[in-house]
Design an enzyme around this catalytic site. Sequence first.
Site, short mmCIF file in Angstrom:
data_model
loop_
_atom_site.label_atom_id
_atom_site.label_comp_id
_atom_site.label_asym_id
_atom_site.label_seq_id
_atom_site.Cartn_x
_atom_site.Cartn_y
_atom_site.Cartn_z
N SER A 142 0.84 -1.19 0.00
CA SER A 142 0.00 0.00 0.00
C SER A 142 0.88 1.24 0.00
O SER A 142 1.91 1.28 0.67
CB SER A 142 -0.91 0.02 1.23
OG SER A 142 -1.55 1.28 1.38
N TYR A 157 -2.43 -0.54 10.02
CA TYR A 157 -2.51 -1.08 8.65
C TYR A 157 -1.22 -0.79 7.88
O TYR A 157 -0.61 -1.70 7.29
CB TYR A 157 -3.70 -0.45 7.94
CG TYR A 157 -3.83 -0.82 6.48
CD1 TYR A 157 -4.44 -2.00 6.09
CD2 TYR A 157 -3.36 0.04 5.48
CE1 TYR A 157 -4.57 -2.33 4.75
CE2 TYR A 157 -3.48 -0.27 4.14
CZ TYR A 157 -4.09 -1.46 3.78
OH TYR A 157 -4.21 -1.79 2.45
#
Length: 252
Positions: A142, A157
């Site tokens: 990501s 995350y």
Amino acid sequence: MNVAVVTGASSGIGRSAAIEIARRGTGVILTYGTNRRGGLETADAIREDGGTAVALPLDVGETGTFPAFRDAVTDALRDTWQRDTFDYLVNNAGFSRASLIEETTEETFDALMRTLLKGPFFLTQKLLPLIADGGAVVNTSSSSAGAASPEPGYAAYASMKGGLDVLTRFMAKEFSTRGIRVNAVSPGPTRTRLGDDAFTRFPEVIPTLAAKTALGRVGEPDDVGAVIATLVSPESRWITAQNIEVSGGYCL
């Protein structure tokens, strides 16, 4: 025929990657978690386009299921492609859950860790003997892990995705003795079901994200799926240990 294993292919980036990989002449073993219908629909879409696909259930956050999954992959390879190895692994399955550091529970932290970092580590370990020499692995990371301007609420995350970035480089080094390339892709804001289908529930955030993106829109799954398909293909034979940001210039 080459064969790829793509995890988390019931929707979004995984679905797009599986379909695009199949369009390039590769058989696909795709996995689904709770969205069985989506996984079967992805497999049907591949078959309708003239490809070959097998859909298998997998919870990437439960490492105890990996031996049985490896057996299922072995059976699928033998029964569908008359092979005992496959060529490409795409570690894509995941989820996101936003919360500020002061509000993040250990339960949330551990769930993210099991699915986003521990899962890819041990699933790759379990499947590595089945990956043919000269194959390829792609990990879906990501852009949040390397963000110059971090978005509050994604500390846990992004930390797991940052760990996956490091793991990608070590995999590339260790697997290079067998000619196996390992890379990562880091999507920016992309219209998927991630975050409990956040884009559908909160469409008002899309214009703000698009305004922060150099190319003027949020990403679509096909934007990322095409890059994953390219990275596993022979076209990328001289690329390894790289993390490709696929964000349209988010926060550029």
